[in-house]
Design an enzyme around this catalytic site. Structure first.
Site, PDB file in Angstrom:
ATOM      1  N   PHE A 146      15.623  61.777  45.961  1.00  0.00           N
ATOM      2  CA  PHE A 146      16.387  60.781  45.926  1.00  0.00           C
ATOM      3  C   PHE A 146      16.399  59.892  46.904  1.00  0.00           C
ATOM      4  CE2 PHE A 146      20.590  58.627  46.564  1.00  0.00           C
ATOM      5  CZ  PHE A 146      20.983  58.375  45.333  1.00  0.00           C
ATOM      6  N   ASP A 233      11.752  59.590  54.743  1.00  0.00           N
ATOM      7  CA  ASP A 233      13.232  59.103  54.580  1.00  0.00           C
ATOM      8  C   ASP A 233      13.882  59.999  55.235  1.00  0.00           C
ATOM      9  OD1 ASP A 233      15.578  58.411  53.227  1.00  0.00           O
ATOM     10  OD2 ASP A 233      14.837  58.240  51.217  1.00  0.00           O
ATOM     11  N   LYS A 274      22.674  55.097  56.844  1.00  0.00           N
ATOM     12  CA  LYS A 274      23.628  55.639  56.818  1.00  0.00           C
ATOM     13  C   LYS A 274      24.253  55.861  58.636  1.00  0.00           C
ATOM     14  CE  LYS A 274      23.196  58.483  52.640  1.00  0.00           C
ATOM     15  NZ  LYS A 274      23.989  57.853  51.673  1.00  0.00           N
TER      16      LYS A 274
END
Length: 426
Positions: A146, A233, A274
């Site tokens: 994801f 990531d 984030k």
């Protein structure tokens, strides 16, 4: 409508359903305030937040230092675009590159933008530095990944709900099994056009899958051998979530928030988002050394808001909080405690088959099919009992509280979780 007139949760949910696109399926809880590890709904009910906006709020809701940075900068200068320099960006760039050990950063806004940026950098490097023929570069990705939901990213997703009827898809990617070094080695030996591998150190959205301890190091070694870029990531796993500043640090036991241990699989390109801003403002970052980042020239990539002074001020404060409050160490210690307590319970449980994770990124696997509503029903009951969490992949519940949580608070949350699970035991 009077400013003092209160609207109920049901009315607010109805407004979203009527006027908003139905691209999410949230729990029926309407929040209007947050502080630290807690959030409150519009009726005033208090909850423990055990999702942290998918790990964006690692520093806790409305952290005073981050909010002060936001307010002070918002009253001075918010946006110039990159047509001009501003007095915050350079200092932020120096701070974040030195913190993570890279020469340069390319600032963006959202996680998906950062992934797209990393893909572009990797391809351009492959053509201009490695010598792969143009349009033939291949980036290896992992099954059940994801990385976002842009057109390019869903092109290499396994999630058919995110893919179906959004084609045609972007070429240039090949999928291999996650946590499978042999599969990556086979791909590298079969093609000279491999530019990079894009991998999550822990697959969060897939259900908090933690790979073998030496997986990332072996991937990195193979990248070095074949002149391929290792792209990490860390949008969800980074910024102390897993008990070290980055999840690629491995099982870091250092007293500092992160030192380069033997288990550190240094990425060639690091993707962050984030919690870079503590959930206060959209900020993402792509970091790399000069030999890679310098392939990007003026006009070839950018964003009106990327690198704006408001983002730079907020991100600097948010990253300072991580170090000042030793959030990596806290996540490491409390994560071990959380898994130990849940494992004790699981020994005699019929409803939970497994708990897994690292630091304060954890998940439990519900003993039911992915198509069942059991995990959703458990989360609904958890909300009734004062704790917010969300299922992923049907039968998995992810637990990721803010890293400012205390041991006393964690134990209270464990009690809520276990008492709730007992209501579903067969």
């Amino acid at each position: 409508m009077s400013v003092v007139e209160k609207i109920s949760s049901n009315e607010l949910i109805s407004l979203e359903n009527q006027y908003g696109a139905h691209n999410y399926h949230p729990l029926p809880v309407v929040l209007n305030r947050g502080e630290g590890v807690f959030v409150w709904d519009v009726e005033g009910k208090k909850y423990y937040d055990f999702l942290s906006a998918y790990s964006a709020v690692n520093q806790g809701h409305c952290h005073p230092k981050i909010i002060n940075a936001l307010v002070n900068q918002a009253q001075t200068l918010t946006l110039t675009s990159r047509a001009f320099y501003n007095d915050k960006l350079g200092n932020y760039e120096q701070f974040i590159t030195q913190l993570f050990g890279f020469d340069k950063v390319l600032p963006m806004n959202t996680g998906a933008e950062a992934v797209e940026t990393a893909i572009k950098i990797c391809r351009k490097w492959a053509y201009e530095k490695k010598g792969i023929p143009e349009h033939e570069a291949i980036i290896v990705v992992c099954e059940n990944n994801f990385h976002g939901r842009t057109t390019t990213i869903i092109s290499f997703s396994n999630d058919e709900n995110a893919r179906k009827n959004f084609g045609p898809y972007t070429a240039g990617f090949v999928k291999i099994a996650y946590d499978d070094v042999t599969a990556f080695k086979t791909i590298l030996e079969s093609s000279k056009n491999i530019a990079g591998i894009l991998v999550e150190p822990i697959q969060g959205e897939a259900g908090v899958y933690v790979p073998a301890n030496d997986y990332l190091m072996q991937i990195k070694e193979l990248c070095n051998q074949h002149n391929v870029l290792f792209i990490a990531d860390e949008i969800q796993t980074g910024i102390a979530r897993t008990g070290s500043l980055l999840a690629v640090c491995g099982d870091c036991n250092c007293e500092a928030q992160c030192e380069r241990q033997d288990t550190y699989a240094t990425p060639d390109i690091l993707i962050l988002g984030k919690a870079v801003s503590g959930g206060v403002y959209p900020v993402s970052a792509v970091l790399a050394n000069d030999a890679i980042m310098n392939v990007i020239k003026p006009g070839q990539h950018g964003s009106t808001f990327g690198g704006n002074p408001l983002a730079a001020a907020v991100a600097t404060a948010a990253l300072e909080v991580v170090a000042d409050e030793k959030l990596a160490q806290n996540a490491r210690r409390l994560g071990k405690l959380f898994r130990a307590k849940l494992n004790d319970y699981i020994q005699s449980s019929s409803i939970v088959s497994l708990v897994r994770g690292k630091g304060l990124l954890n998940a439990i696997v519900i003993n039911d099919s992915e198509e069942s509503s059991t995990a959703w029903d458990i989360c609904m009951k958890l909300a009734e009992n004062g704790l917010l969490a969300k299922p992923t992949h049907g039968n998995i519940i992810r637990f990721a509280p803010p890293l400012v949580m205390t041991e006393e608070q964690l134990l209270e949350c464990v009690s809520i979780i276990i008492q709730t699970l007992k209501e579903f035991e067969k």
